[in-house]
Structure formats: structure tokens, C-alpha cells
Scaffold this motif. Structure first.
Motif, PDB file in Angstrom:
ATOM      1  N   ILE A 157       0.872  -1.179   0.000  1.00  0.00           N
ATOM      2  CA  ILE A 157       0.000   0.000   0.000  1.00  0.00           C
ATOM      3  C   ILE A 157       0.910   1.231   0.000  1.00  0.00           C
ATOM      4  CG2 ILE A 157      -1.887  -1.147   1.224  1.00  0.00           C
ATOM      5  CD1 ILE A 157      -0.940   0.238   3.777  1.00  0.00           C
ATOM      6  N   THR A 158       0.334   2.413  -0.207  1.00  0.00           N
ATOM      7  CA  THR A 158       1.158   3.629  -0.177  1.00  0.00           C
ATOM      8  C   THR A 158       1.568   3.944   1.258  1.00  0.00           C
ATOM      9  OG1 THR A 158      -0.738   5.101   0.066  1.00  0.00           O
ATOM     10  CG2 THR A 158      -0.039   4.562  -2.186  1.00  0.00           C
ATOM     11  N   LEU A 159       2.692   4.598   1.379  1.00  0.00           N
ATOM     12  CA  LEU A 159       3.170   5.006   2.699  1.00  0.00           C
ATOM     13  C   LEU A 159       2.174   5.960   3.351  1.00  0.00           C
ATOM     14  CD1 LEU A 159       5.370   4.992   4.845  1.00  0.00           C
ATOM     15  CD2 LEU A 159       6.568   6.783   3.559  1.00  0.00           C
ATOM     16  N   GLU A 160       1.489   6.748   2.557  1.00  0.00           N
ATOM     17  CA  GLU A 160       0.482   7.663   3.093  1.00  0.00           C
ATOM     18  C   GLU A 160      -0.644   6.906   3.797  1.00  0.00           C
ATOM     19  OE1 GLU A 160      -1.438  10.069   0.175  1.00  0.00           O
ATOM     20  OE2 GLU A 160      -2.063  11.576   1.643  1.00  0.00           O
ATOM     21  N   LYS A 161      -1.111   5.814   3.163  1.00  0.00           N
ATOM     22  CA  LYS A 161      -2.156   5.007   3.799  1.00  0.00           C
ATOM     23  C   LYS A 161      -1.639   4.335   5.066  1.00  0.00           C
ATOM     24  CE  LYS A 161      -5.053   3.908  -0.227  1.00  0.00           C
ATOM     25  NZ  LYS A 161      -5.608   2.815  -1.057  1.00  0.00           N
ATOM     26  N   GLU A 162      -0.405   3.866   5.014  1.00  0.00           N
ATOM     27  CA  GLU A 162       0.181   3.227   6.185  1.00  0.00           C
ATOM     28  C   GLU A 162       0.282   4.218   7.352  1.00  0.00           C
ATOM     29  OE1 GLU A 162       2.171   0.306   8.583  1.00  0.00           O
ATOM     30  OE2 GLU A 162       0.715   0.293   6.959  1.00  0.00           O
ATOM     31  N   LEU A 163       0.702   5.455   7.067  1.00  0.00           N
ATOM     32  CA  LEU A 163       0.809   6.456   8.125  1.00  0.00           C
ATOM     33  C   LEU A 163      -0.566   6.861   8.644  1.00  0.00           C
ATOM     34  CD1 LEU A 163       3.658   8.751   6.730  1.00  0.00           C
ATOM     35  CD2 LEU A 163       3.818   6.866   8.372  1.00  0.00           C
ATOM     36  N   SER A 164      -1.555   6.857   7.769  1.00  0.00           N
ATOM     37  CA  SER A 164      -2.923   7.130   8.211  1.00  0.00           C
ATOM     38  C   SER A 164      -3.397   6.072   9.199  1.00  0.00           C
ATOM     39  CB  SER A 164      -3.858   7.187   7.000  1.00  0.00           C
ATOM     40  OG  SER A 164      -5.196   7.338   7.404  1.00  0.00           O
ATOM     41  N   GLN A 165      -3.027   4.809   8.921  1.00  0.00           N
ATOM     42  CA  GLN A 165      -3.353   3.721   9.838  1.00  0.00           C
ATOM     43  C   GLN A 165      -2.644   3.913  11.173  1.00  0.00           C
ATOM     44  OE1 GLN A 165      -5.373   1.406  10.028  1.00  0.00           O
ATOM     45  NE2 GLN A 165      -4.562  -0.518  10.786  1.00  0.00           N
ATOM     46  N   VAL A 166      -1.404   4.357  11.128  1.00  0.00           N
ATOM     47  CA  VAL A 166      -0.647   4.602  12.359  1.00  0.00           C
ATOM     48  C   VAL A 166      -1.305   5.710  13.181  1.00  0.00           C
ATOM     49  CG1 VAL A 166       1.567   5.422  13.273  1.00  0.00           C
ATOM     50  CG2 VAL A 166       1.530   3.806  11.382  1.00  0.00           C
TER      51      VAL A 166
ATOM     52  N   PHE B 178       6.549  12.656  12.971  1.00  0.00           N
ATOM     53  CA  PHE B 178       6.625  12.101  11.625  1.00  0.00           C
ATOM     54  C   PHE B 178       7.623  12.938  10.801  1.00  0.00           C
ATOM     55  CE2 PHE B 178       3.128   9.050  11.567  1.00  0.00           C
ATOM     56  CZ  PHE B 178       2.454   9.409  12.725  1.00  0.00           C
ATOM     57  N   ASP B 179       8.741  12.335  10.498  1.00  0.00           N
ATOM     58  CA  ASP B 179       9.757  12.988   9.675  1.00  0.00           C
ATOM     59  C   ASP B 179       9.730  12.344   8.277  1.00  0.00           C
ATOM     60  OD1 ASP B 179      13.407  13.378   9.913  1.00  0.00           O
ATOM     61  OD2 ASP B 179      11.890  14.395   8.711  1.00  0.00           O
ATOM     62  N   VAL B 180       8.653  12.629   7.552  1.00  0.00           N
ATOM     63  CA  VAL B 180       8.426  12.004   6.244  1.00  0.00           C
ATOM     64  C   VAL B 180       8.040  13.097   5.252  1.00  0.00           C
ATOM     65  CG1 VAL B 180       7.108  10.307   4.946  1.00  0.00           C
ATOM     66  CG2 VAL B 180       7.640   9.875   7.351  1.00  0.00           C
ATOM     67  N   LYS B 181       8.822  13.282   4.220  1.00  0.00           N
ATOM     68  CA  LYS B 181       8.516  14.276   3.205  1.00  0.00           C
ATOM     69  C   LYS B 181       7.317  13.832   2.365  1.00  0.00           C
ATOM     70  CE  LYS B 181      13.283  15.915   2.691  1.00  0.00           C
ATOM     71  NZ  LYS B 181      14.422  16.075   1.761  1.00  0.00           N
TER      72      LYS B 181
ATOM     73  N   LYS C  17       5.294   9.912   0.179  1.00  0.00           N
ATOM     74  CA  LYS C  17       4.040   9.333   0.645  1.00  0.00           C
ATOM     75  C   LYS C  17       3.367   8.429  -0.383  1.00  0.00           C
ATOM     76  CE  LYS C  17       3.028  12.643   4.275  1.00  0.00           C
ATOM     77  NZ  LYS C  17       2.076  13.620   4.829  1.00  0.00           N
ATOM     78  N   ASP C  18       3.775   8.498  -1.645  1.00  0.00           N
ATOM     79  CA  ASP C  18       3.207   7.577  -2.629  1.00  0.00           C
ATOM     80  C   ASP C  18       4.098   6.354  -2.823  1.00  0.00           C
ATOM     81  OD1 ASP C  18       5.280   8.804  -3.901  1.00  0.00           O
ATOM     82  OD2 ASP C  18       4.184   9.234  -5.762  1.00  0.00           O
ATOM     83  N   ALA C  19       5.153   6.223  -1.989  1.00  0.00           N
ATOM     84  CA  ALA C  19       5.999   5.031  -2.040  1.00  0.00           C
ATOM     85  C   ALA C  19       5.219   3.817  -1.555  1.00  0.00           C
ATOM     86  CB  ALA C  19       7.246   5.233  -1.185  1.00  0.00           C
ATOM     87  N   LEU C  20       5.463   2.671  -2.170  1.00  0.00           N
ATOM     88  CA  LEU C  20       4.743   1.449  -1.814  1.00  0.00           C
ATOM     89  C   LEU C  20       5.509   0.690  -0.730  1.00  0.00           C
ATOM     90  CD1 LEU C  20       3.658   0.271  -5.378  1.00  0.00           C
ATOM     91  CD2 LEU C  20       2.237   1.361  -3.635  1.00  0.00           C
ATOM     92  N   VAL C  21       4.787   0.330   0.325  1.00  0.00           N
ATOM     93  CA  VAL C  21       5.383  -0.404   1.451  1.00  0.00           C
ATOM     94  C   VAL C  21       4.445  -1.548   1.835  1.00  0.00           C
ATOM     95  CG1 VAL C  21       6.550   1.666   2.308  1.00  0.00           C
ATOM     96  CG2 VAL C  21       4.280   1.049   3.200  1.00  0.00           C
ATOM     97  N   PRO C  22       4.944  -2.578   2.519  1.00  0.00           N
ATOM     98  CA  PRO C  22       4.057  -3.644   2.982  1.00  0.00           C
ATOM     99  C   PRO C  22       3.078  -3.105   4.018  1.00  0.00           C
ATOM    100  CG  PRO C  22       6.345  -4.346   3.066  1.00  0.00           C
ATOM    101  CD  PRO C  22       6.356  -2.870   2.816  1.00  0.00           C
ATOM    102  N   PRO C  23       1.821  -3.520   3.973  1.00  0.00           N
ATOM    103  CA  PRO C  23       0.869  -3.064   4.985  1.00  0.00           C
ATOM    104  C   PRO C  23       1.309  -3.499   6.377  1.00  0.00           C
ATOM    105  CG  PRO C  23      -0.048  -4.877   3.708  1.00  0.00           C
ATOM    106  CD  PRO C  23       1.208  -4.467   3.027  1.00  0.00           C
ATOM    107  N   PHE C  24       1.034  -2.664   7.374  1.00  0.00           N
ATOM    108  CA  PHE C  24       1.313  -2.899   8.791  1.00  0.00           C
ATOM    109  C   PHE C  24       2.782  -2.692   9.163  1.00  0.00           C
ATOM    110  CE2 PHE C  24      -2.813  -4.538   8.596  1.00  0.00           C
ATOM    111  CZ  PHE C  24      -2.887  -5.671   7.797  1.00  0.00           C
TER     112      PHE C  24
ATOM    113  N   ILE D  74       9.152   8.630  13.420  1.00  0.00           N
ATOM    114  CA  ILE D  74       8.990   7.825  12.210  1.00  0.00           C
ATOM    115  C   ILE D  74       9.667   8.598  11.076  1.00  0.00           C
ATOM    116  CG2 ILE D  74       7.344   6.813  10.599  1.00  0.00           C
ATOM    117  CD1 ILE D  74       5.338   6.831  12.985  1.00  0.00           C
ATOM    118  N   ARG D  75      10.646   7.972  10.425  1.00  0.00           N
ATOM    119  CA  ARG D  75      11.467   8.701   9.461  1.00  0.00           C
ATOM    120  C   ARG D  75      11.568   7.927   8.151  1.00  0.00           C
ATOM    121  NH1 ARG D  75      16.611  10.425  12.263  1.00  0.00           N
ATOM    122  NH2 ARG D  75      15.157  11.985  13.068  1.00  0.00           N
ATOM    123  N   ALA D  76      11.557   8.666   7.049  1.00  0.00           N
ATOM    124  CA  ALA D  76      11.775   8.084   5.722  1.00  0.00           C
ATOM    125  C   ALA D  76      12.887   8.860   5.034  1.00  0.00           C
ATOM    126  CB  ALA D  76      10.495   8.142   4.898  1.00  0.00           C
ATOM    127  N   ASN D  77      13.871   8.128   4.526  1.00  0.00           N
ATOM    128  CA  ASN D  77      15.001   8.737   3.810  1.00  0.00           C
ATOM    129  C   ASN D  77      15.246   7.998   2.505  1.00  0.00           C
ATOM    130  OD1 ASN D  77      15.963   8.778   6.993  1.00  0.00           O
ATOM    131  ND2 ASN D  77      16.196  10.727   5.941  1.00  0.00           N
TER     132      ASN D  77
END
Length: 588
Positions: A433-442, A461-464, A468-475, A500-503
Motif C-alpha cells: 500500500i502507499t506510505l500515506e495510507k500506512e501512516l494514516s493507519q498509524v 513524523f519525519d516524512v517528506k 508518501k506515494d511510495a509502496l510499502v508492505p501493509p502494517f 517515524i522517518r523516511a530517507n
């Protein structure tokens, strides 16, 4: 003096009646609940300005010490004065809306009083200015605590505002002798009447809004109880057996005449009045249900004709129909019937609107569980198993406790809980799912945890936005944050920070990190984390093991979890392929 008091009380009675009628309008109650917004302030200015103008119109003329009453006055002779309830309306405007509303209404009322004329008319403009400011000051003080002045305080403030007017009349009048004679006649009656009127006016506002809050609390509590009792049945799916049990629960808790549940074609259950012809396994017979199935919109009707039942002796005269949805599609309806149309009120409608979202999530939860049994992907099953049922019941208990304290907060938490489980269900059917959806779940998870432990955790949240449209595993992020909350801060109730950081470390790689300032991890356990279950006081460590296996299956060994830990905290991170969601483009 006694006659003047009685006449003024009559004018106050008219204001009070209008106030009572106004407070029974849902639109105005909503305005009062959001009185800090500028939109509501302007509405309050308009309403109380009309009250103030009416007070001027209906005043009592005093000429040469005699009381003249019985007319509506627009212009006054230069040798008369006017006793009215203008100060009451300005004072209440300030107590309700604060300095801006009080001053606005005071100026409008004072200018109109100046236009009407009469002896020393300019003094009333001056007094209106001061009354608006002073009453607004008291209103703002109460509003800082999200309250209104008590009835007793309102009475004192109302009397004080009239004293302010008397002081202005004497201080700014050119003819002091005339001013003293006027004050000797009107001062005591107007001070008494204004104090009583302000107290009654504010008591209507306070009691109406308090009753509204109590209704919301009861409504939220009912939703929670219905949710808790219907969850096991809706999880079974929408069938005749589960529908019958759910209908019984709703009928008992909501005290309605009948409850029915349908699929898109058939009546699955009907409990209560009208069960002789609204029979399960029969095709849907009401036009109302067919309309809701087609539009997907909640529908409320108050006549037998609108229900559309073809049976000539049907006793049902009002109904509210809720569409039941799963993944955005209408799969059936929930119908609440009433034999007396007056029993279908605003409360029932609001309660039904809240239930619609909850039932949709419960049905989706049931569908997801059914699909989960058929999934061949063992890793997804493992991740699904990490949704701790104790978290759900802890959240329900938290919301139940919050209902009595802050019903609006309880409503918000209930929606967050719905969002949390909806996201879990969607994630269980997707590999990424997108990182944006994952962070919304968080965020949904954190809002519930923060309600249980207010102020205990600080999450950054240190995420540009570009990531946020990067694909990551859910949960992925949720499990790491949950792990930090459970294990990192044992027995520490403050200064608990999580970042929470993304680089982006290259054109094709994205690093995700969850960093805490906790006690650190025992060195003996670090080597085992993510590879096997690690027993602890608050868990088995299987969540990290399953997550790690999932990462390996999707992205190879390079994506596995890494743990950097010391006595100052822990950093859990992984490196994923930087894959972005492809945005659809419209063909021209």
C-alpha cells in the motif's frame, strides 16, 4: 415603580419566549456549539441585534414621571424617556458571544436608540458601548473554560449591566435634575428585571445545551453497546441467521417498533410489529427499501404511504432505512420502523447515521475473515493474526469511559476505531500500500492509544510528502510503532519520544526507521529479534518475526529489519525498493 416592574417583566417574558423557541432550532443550537468561529459570531450578532431592536420597539415611555405603555415606538419626543429590555439583550449577547458580539450588538442597539430620540438619547449609546464590552469580558472568561456563566452569576452580571447604564445616564446627562428624577423611578425596577431576565435567558441556553450533550452521550453509549453486541454476528456475514440476532439486539436497545434487515433482494429478518407480512425469505416489498438500495443514501419517512408497503393493514407509519455497505457497494439495508411517527426524532436519525459506518466496517470485517480462510499466502495470514483482539476491547473500554467525560471526543475515537479496522481489512488483501495510507493507519492507532494514556507518548513524523506515494508492505510502520509503545518505555510515563522517518538513500532505495528514546533492548535478545519469537512481559515477539518473513518474501534478504539499540533508545529500520504508485491518467 411596581407597575413599571410588572410592565418590564411582560417585555422580558416576550424575549424569553422567543429565546426558548430559538434554542429549539437545531441550526441555532449548532451555532451556539461553535460560537468561537467567526461564522457563528456573525450569526449571533444578527440574532441578538434583532432582539435588541425589538427591545427598543417595545419599550415603556416615561413622561413627566408618568408611565405610558401600549404602543410600539419608532420615534420619541424630546421630553420623554424609554424603559426597555435593551440592556438584557446586549448583556446576554456578550455573555454568549464574547466582546466582539457584545460590542457589535451594543453599538447597533445604541445607534437605533439614538435614532429613536427622546431626552438625553445619546447617553444610551454610550452605555450600550460599555455594557457590550463588559458583558463580553465576562463571556470570554467563561468561554476559556468552555462554559457559560452560571445562572446566579448571570443574574449578578445582568443587574450590574443595568447599574452601568444608570451610571452613564447620570454621568453624561446635561440635566442632572431630570436624570435623578428618572433614575429614582426606573433604576430599581430595571436592575431587578434585568438581573432576572438575564438569569432566565442564560438558564434556557445552558439547560438546552446540557440536555443536548446528555443526549449525545446516551447516543454514543448506545452506539458502543450495539457495536459490541452485534460485532460477533456481523462477522459471520450478512445471512438470515446473523441478521435475525442483530435485529433482536437493535430492537431491544433502541426501543423501536420493529427492525428489519435485507439483502439486495430478500428480507433476511424482521423482528417486531408487522412480522406477519414482512416475512424472511420473501422478496423486498417496500418501495422505500428499493430506493435506498438504488441510491445508497439513508432515507427517513414519516407516513405509511412513504414506506410503500403494499399490505393494507400494515401498522408501520414511520421508518428510517440505512444502507449497509461493503467496500463501497450497497449489499443490503437496515430498517427501523415506528408505529408512531412522533417517535422518529432527530436522535434516532443521528444514531442511525453513526451505526451505518460501524455496521459497514463490521460486515467488511466478516467478509475479510471469510476471505482470509481461503488465502494461500501464509505471510498475510500471519500479519492478520497480529491484529490483537485485546486492542479492540481496550479501545472500546476507553471510548466507553470517554463518553461520560467528553462525548464529542468519544465520537471521534469511535470513528478512528472504525478507520483503524477498515484499514486493517484493506491491508490484509494487498501486498503493498502507499506510505500515506500506512501512516494514516498509524495515526488512527495512535489516537486510540493516546486516549488510553494521555500525554505519555510523543510521536513525530519525519516524512517528506514526496515519499508518501511510495509502496510499502501493509502494517510495516504500525507494527514497529506498536512494538516501541509496548516495550521501549517500561514503567516510564513521560518524555517518551518516537520518531517515524523516511530517507531516500539512492534512486531505487528508501529507508524507513522507527526511533525511540526508550531503555534499549537486551543485547542477548537483539540477535533473535525478527528471526524467532522472543518472550517478554508484554508479548511473544511474533509480530516482528512475521513482519520480517513478509519483508523477505516480498523484497529478499536485503529488506529485513535491523536493530540498533543502546541505553539511550532503539532504532529499528529497513531498506525497501523505492517503488511508487502509478497515478492513473485520463485519456483525451
Amino acid at each position: 415603580m411596581f407597575n413599571l416592574t410588572i410592565l418590564l417583566l411582560e417585555r422580558v417574558g416576550l424575549i424569553i419566549i422567543l429565546a426558548y423557541l430559538l434554542m429549539n432550532l437545531n441550526y441555532f443550537k449548532k451555532t451556539m456549539n461553535y460560537r468561537e468561529t467567526w461564522h457563528s459570531k456573525w450569526q449571533l450578532c444578527l440574532v441578538f441585534s434583532l432582539f435588541a431592536l425589538m427591545s427598543n420597539f417595545t419599550g415603556i415611555v416615561i413622561q413627566d414621571g408618568n408611565i405610558l405603555s401600549g404602543s410600539i415606538y419608532f420615534k420619541l419626543n424630546d421630553d420623554v424617556s424609554l424603559a426597555n429590555t435593551r440592556v438584557l439583550t446586549i448583556g446576554v449577547a456578550g455573555l454568549v458571544g464574547g466582546p466582539f458580539v457584545g460590542l457589535f450588538v451594543g453599538i447597533i442597539s445604541g445607534l437605533f436608540r439614538l435614532y429613536m430620540g427622546g431626552a438625553e438619547a445619546y447617553t444610551y449609546l454610550i452605555s450600550s458601548f460599555f455594557i457590550g464590552i463588559i458583558s463580553g469580558y465576562f463571556g470570554r472568561r467563561a468561554r476559556r473554560h468552555n462554559q457559560y456563566p452560571t445562572v446566579f452569576k448571570s443574574a449578578l452580571i445582568g443587574s450590574m449591566m443595568e447599574v452601568v447604564q444608570m451610571i452613564c445616564i447620570f454621568s453624561f446627562a446635561q440635566d442632572k435634575t431630570y436624570a435623578l428624577e428618572l433614575l429614582s423611578l426606573i433604576a430599581l425596577p430595571m436592575i431587578i428585571v434585568n438581573g432576572i431576565g438575564t438569569a432566565i435567558f442564560m438558564s434556557i441556553i445552558i439547560s438546552t445545551l446540557k440536555h443536548e450533550e446528555q443526549m449525545r452521550a446516551v447516543q454514543t453509549e448506545d452506539v458502543l453497546e450495539i457495536t459490541k453486541q452485534t460485532l460477533p454476528y456481523f462477522k459471520e456475514g450478512l445471512n438470515e441467521s446473523s441478521a435475525k440476532e442483530v435485529a433482536k439486539i437493535i430492537k431491544d436497545l433502541m426501543k423501536v417498533s420493529a427492525v428489519a434487515i435485507t439483502s439486495r433482494k430478500d428480507i433476511l429478518a424482521h423482528v417486531g410489529v408487522g412480522s406477519d407480512h414482512h416475512i424472511p425469505k420473501k422478496a423486498i416489498i417496500t418501495h422505500l427499501s428499493k430506493e435506498v438500495l438504488q441510491t445508497g443514501q439513508l432515507k427517513e419517512v414519516h407516513t405509511k404511504v412513504e414506506i410503500g408497503c403494499s399490505h393494507p393493514d400494515c401498522p408501520l407509519h414511520a421508518a428510517i432505512v440505512i444502507p449497509l455497505k461493503s467496500h463501497g457497494k450497497v449489499i443490503g439495508t437496515l430498517k427501523m420502523y415506528f408505529t408512531n411517527p412522533n417517535n422518529l426524532t432527530f436522535v434516532e436519525r443521528k444514531l442511525a447515521e453513526g451505526l451505518a459506518q460501524i455496521f459497514g466496517s463490521q460486515i467488511e470485517l466478516g467478509v475479510a475473515e471469510t476471505q482470509g480462510k481461503l488465502l494461500k499466502d501464509a505471510e498475510i495470514k500471519s500479519l492478520q493474526a497480529q491484529v490483537n483482539p485485546h486492542f479492540f476491547f481496550n479501545a472500546i473500554n476507553t471510548i466507553s469511559a470517554m463518553v461520560r467525560i467528553d462525548s464529542e471526543k468519544a465520537r471521534d475515537l469511535l470513528l478512528e476505531l472504525s478507520h483503524f479496522f477498515r484499514s486493517n481489512l484493506q491491508g490484509s488483501r494487498q501486498n503493498t500500500i502507499t506510505l500515506e495510507k500506512e501512516l494514516s493507519q498509524v495515526l488512527a492507532y495512535l489516537s486510540l492509544e493516546q486516549a488510553r494514556f494521555p500525554g505519555r507518548f510523543n510521536v513525530k513524523f519525519d516524512v517528506k510528502d514526496t515519499f508518501k506515494d511510495a509502496l510499502v508492505p501493509p502494517f510495516l510502520v504500525q507494527i514497529l510503532v506498536e512494538n516501541a509503545i509496548k516495550h521501549a518505555f517500561t514503567n516510564r510515563k513521560k518524555d517518551n519520544d518516537i520518531t517515524i522517518r523516511a530517507n531516500q538513500i539512492s534512486d531505487h532505495e528508501l529507508k524507513l526507521s522507527v526511533i525511540d528514546n526508550g531503555h534499549g533492548i537486551d543485547k542477548a535478545k537483539i540477535a533473535q529479534l525478527g528471526l524467532t519469537s522472543v518472550e517478554s512481559e508484554s508479548g511473544t515477539g511474533s509480530a516482528l518475526e512475521n513482519l520480517n518473513r513478509r519483508l523477505k518474501g516480498l523484497f529478499s534478504e536485503q529488506a529485513t529489519l535491523h536493530f540498533d539499540s543502546n541505553e539511550h533508545g532503539t532504532n529499528v529500520w529497513c531498506i525497501l525498493p523505492y517503488q511508487r504508485k502509478e497515478h492513473e491518467t485520463c485519456a483525451r
